[in-house]
Motif scaffolding. Structure first.
Motif, PDB file in Angstrom:
ATOM      1  N   ILE A  20       2.198  -4.167   3.774  1.00 54.83           N
ATOM      2  CA  ILE A  20       3.286  -3.203   3.994  1.00 54.83           C
ATOM      3  C   ILE A  20       2.725  -1.875   3.532  1.00 54.83           C
ATOM      4  N   TRP A  21       2.592  -0.924   4.447  1.00 51.65           N
ATOM      5  CA  TRP A  21       1.822   0.297   4.208  1.00 51.65           C
ATOM      6  C   TRP A  21       2.726   1.521   4.363  1.00 51.65           C
ATOM      7  N   ILE A  22       3.048   2.144   3.244  1.00 53.91           N
ATOM      8  CA  ILE A  22       3.792   3.405   3.304  1.00 53.91           C
ATOM      9  C   ILE A  22       2.867   4.499   3.804  1.00 53.91           C
ATOM     10  N   THR A  23       3.304   5.183   4.841  1.00 52.93           N
ATOM     11  CA  THR A  23       2.540   6.314   5.370  1.00 52.93           C
ATOM     12  C   THR A  23       3.498   7.335   5.970  1.00 52.93           C
ATOM     13  N   HIS A  24       3.114   8.601   5.876  1.00 50.42           N
ATOM     14  CA  HIS A  24       3.859   9.660   6.565  1.00 50.42           C
ATOM     15  C   HIS A  24       3.144  10.098   7.839  1.00 50.42           C
ATOM     16  N   ASP A  25       2.042   9.448   8.138  1.00 46.42           N
ATOM     17  CA  ASP A  25       1.259   9.756   9.333  1.00 46.42           C
ATOM     18  C   ASP A  25       1.686   8.785  10.432  1.00 46.42           C
ATOM     19  N   LEU A  26       2.501   9.251  11.370  1.00 45.10           N
ATOM     20  CA  LEU A  26       3.028   8.362  12.394  1.00 45.10           C
ATOM     21  C   LEU A  26       1.945   7.864  13.336  1.00 45.10           C
ATOM     22  N   GLU A  27       0.904   8.662  13.550  1.00 43.82           N
ATOM     23  CA  GLU A  27      -0.208   8.183  14.362  1.00 43.82           C
ATOM     24  C   GLU A  27      -0.910   7.028  13.656  1.00 43.82           C
ATOM     25  N   GLN A  28      -1.098   7.160  12.357  1.00 42.29           N
ATOM     26  CA  GLN A  28      -1.696   6.071  11.592  1.00 42.29           C
ATOM     27  C   GLN A  28      -0.816   4.824  11.661  1.00 42.29           C
ATOM     28  N   ALA A  29       0.489   5.002  11.493  1.00 39.49           N
ATOM     29  CA  ALA A  29       1.406   3.868  11.546  1.00 39.49           C
ATOM     30  C   ALA A  29       1.246   3.099  12.856  1.00 39.49           C
ATOM     31  N   GLY A  30       1.101   3.840  13.953  1.00 37.60           N
ATOM     32  CA  GLY A  30       0.929   3.192  15.246  1.00 37.60           C
ATOM     33  C   GLY A  30      -0.412   2.500  15.387  1.00 37.60           C
ATOM     34  N   ARG A  31      -1.431   3.032  14.711  1.00 37.79           N
ATOM     35  CA  ARG A  31      -2.772   2.439  14.813  1.00 37.79           C
ATOM     36  C   ARG A  31      -2.900   1.140  14.030  1.00 37.79           C
ATOM     37  N   VAL A  32      -2.298   1.089  12.858  1.00 36.55           N
ATOM     38  CA  VAL A  32      -2.653   0.018  11.930  1.00 36.55           C
ATOM     39  C   VAL A  32      -1.691  -1.168  11.942  1.00 36.55           C
ATOM     40  N   ALA A  33      -0.459  -0.969  12.396  1.00 34.94           N
ATOM     41  CA  ALA A  33       0.567  -1.976  12.121  1.00 34.94           C
ATOM     42  C   ALA A  33       1.090  -2.651  13.377  1.00 34.94           C
ATOM     43  N   GLY A  34       1.498  -3.895  13.188  1.00 36.94           N
ATOM     44  CA  GLY A  34       2.144  -4.632  14.262  1.00 36.94           C
ATOM     45  C   GLY A  34       3.653  -4.532  14.217  1.00 36.94           C
ATOM     46  N   ARG A  35       4.187  -4.160  13.037  1.00 38.40           N
ATOM     47  CA  ARG A  35       5.626  -3.981  12.877  1.00 38.40           C
ATOM     48  C   ARG A  35       5.873  -2.635  12.215  1.00 38.40           C
ATOM     49  N   SER A  36       7.095  -2.146  12.341  1.00 40.42           N
ATOM     50  CA  SER A  36       7.448  -0.857  11.746  1.00 40.42           C
ATOM     51  C   SER A  36       8.781  -0.986  11.013  1.00 40.42           C
ATOM     52  N   TRP A  37       8.765  -0.621   9.727  1.00 41.00           N
ATOM     53  CA  TRP A  37      10.002  -0.472   8.966  1.00 41.00           C
ATOM     54  C   TRP A  37      10.258   1.012   8.775  1.00 41.00           C
ATOM     55  N   VAL A  38      11.525   1.386   8.924  1.00 42.81           N
ATOM     56  CA  VAL A  38      11.942   2.763   8.681  1.00 42.81           C
ATOM     57  C   VAL A  38      13.076   2.753   7.669  1.00 42.81           C
ATOM     58  N   LEU A  39      12.882   3.461   6.562  1.00 44.09           N
ATOM     59  CA  LEU A  39      13.933   3.589   5.555  1.00 44.09           C
ATOM     60  C   LEU A  39      14.535   4.977   5.666  1.00 44.09           C
TER      61      LEU A  39
ATOM     62  N   LEU B 209       0.830  -1.204   0.000  1.00 49.69           N
ATOM     63  CA  LEU B 209       0.000   0.000   0.000  1.00 49.69           C
ATOM     64  C   LEU B 209       0.867   1.257   0.000  1.00 49.69           C
ATOM     65  N   ASP B 210       0.707   2.071  -1.024  1.00 51.92           N
ATOM     66  CA  ASP B 210       1.535   3.271  -1.165  1.00 51.92           C
ATOM     67  C   ASP B 210       0.717   4.514  -0.825  1.00 51.92           C
TER      68      ASP B 210
END
Length: 224
Positions: A192-211, A161-162
């Motif tokens: 795998i969900w690209i997002t710039h919304d860090l609150e969203q990242a915390g809501r939706v995902a069980g893991r976090s990748w940072v590039l 998801l981009d």
């Protein structure tokens, strides 16, 4: 054994500048049932890597492995049925909304599930959408949601998801997040969900990748 995606030593140079890598030597792995937020500064190559994982672009070096088999041994269509990409800029085929909903099923030679399509459209606030409407006349947000439904109808094991909610209002964003959580719970579909919304990242995902700085780490990305 769980389905597994691995990428090893992936390198991609900037177009027209082979001496300058966009990223170099990226490696990682994920179960296809994982829910992963993918964050990092703009311009680091997140979208490019996602398209490489979908076999929509090729790396300059490195290899992809799915379920123990290198990408070269896979038929691209079969790979994309397991790992399905949804772009930030949705593309609507010419024709109606229904034509677009049926498109992925026709391409991959799978039955069209009208009942599921109706249920998914309703879950995204589009129950009243006329399926006979020209898809080009949908709003940007409507196109994005139709694109997501079209992909979910394939029942992929993992979604790539981009930034798919970047152009949506809060209500539609919440509906997308809710749908993907429920799809994950019901069918085990990961993303795998690209997002710039860090609150969203915390809501939706069980893991976090940072590039960042040419490498992937697991952790939190602090906005500059």
């Amino acid at each position: 054994m769980e389905s597994m995606l691995q990428f090893n030593q992936i390198t991609r140079t900037l177009p027209g500048n082979p001496a300058r890598p966009l990223f170099s030597g990226l490696s990682g792995e994920a179960r296809l049932s994982d829910t992963i937020s993918f964050t990092g500064p703009s311009g680091t190559g997140k979208s490019t890597l996602l398209r490489i994982l979908a076999l929509l672009e090729s790396p300059d070096e490195g290899r992809l492995i799915l379920n123990g088999r290198p990408a070269r041994e896979w038929d691209a269509r079969q790979w994309r049925m397991k790992l399905s990409y949804v772009s930030q800029q949705p593309f609507m085929l010419s024709g109606t909304v229904e034509d677009n909903l049926r498109a992925a099923s026709a391409l991959h030679r799978t039955p069209f599930d009208r009942e599921l399509a109706s249920r998914l459209m309703a879950s995204l606030g589009m129950a009243e959408t006329d399926w006979r409407k020209n898809a080009q006349r949908l709003s940007g947000g409507e196109k994005q949601r139709v694109s997501l439904v079209r992909t979910l109808l394939l029942r992929p094991e993992m979604l790539l998801l981009d930034e798919i909610t970047a152009s949506l209002d809060d209500t539609s964003t919440e509906a997308v997040e809710r749908l993907l959580r429920s799809f994950h719970e019901a069918e085990g579909t990961g993303f795998i969900w690209i997002t710039h919304d860090l609150e969203q990242a915390g809501r939706v995902a069980g893991r976090s990748w940072v590039l960042a700085e040419g490498r992937i780490t697991e952790g939190e990305y602090a906005c500059p």
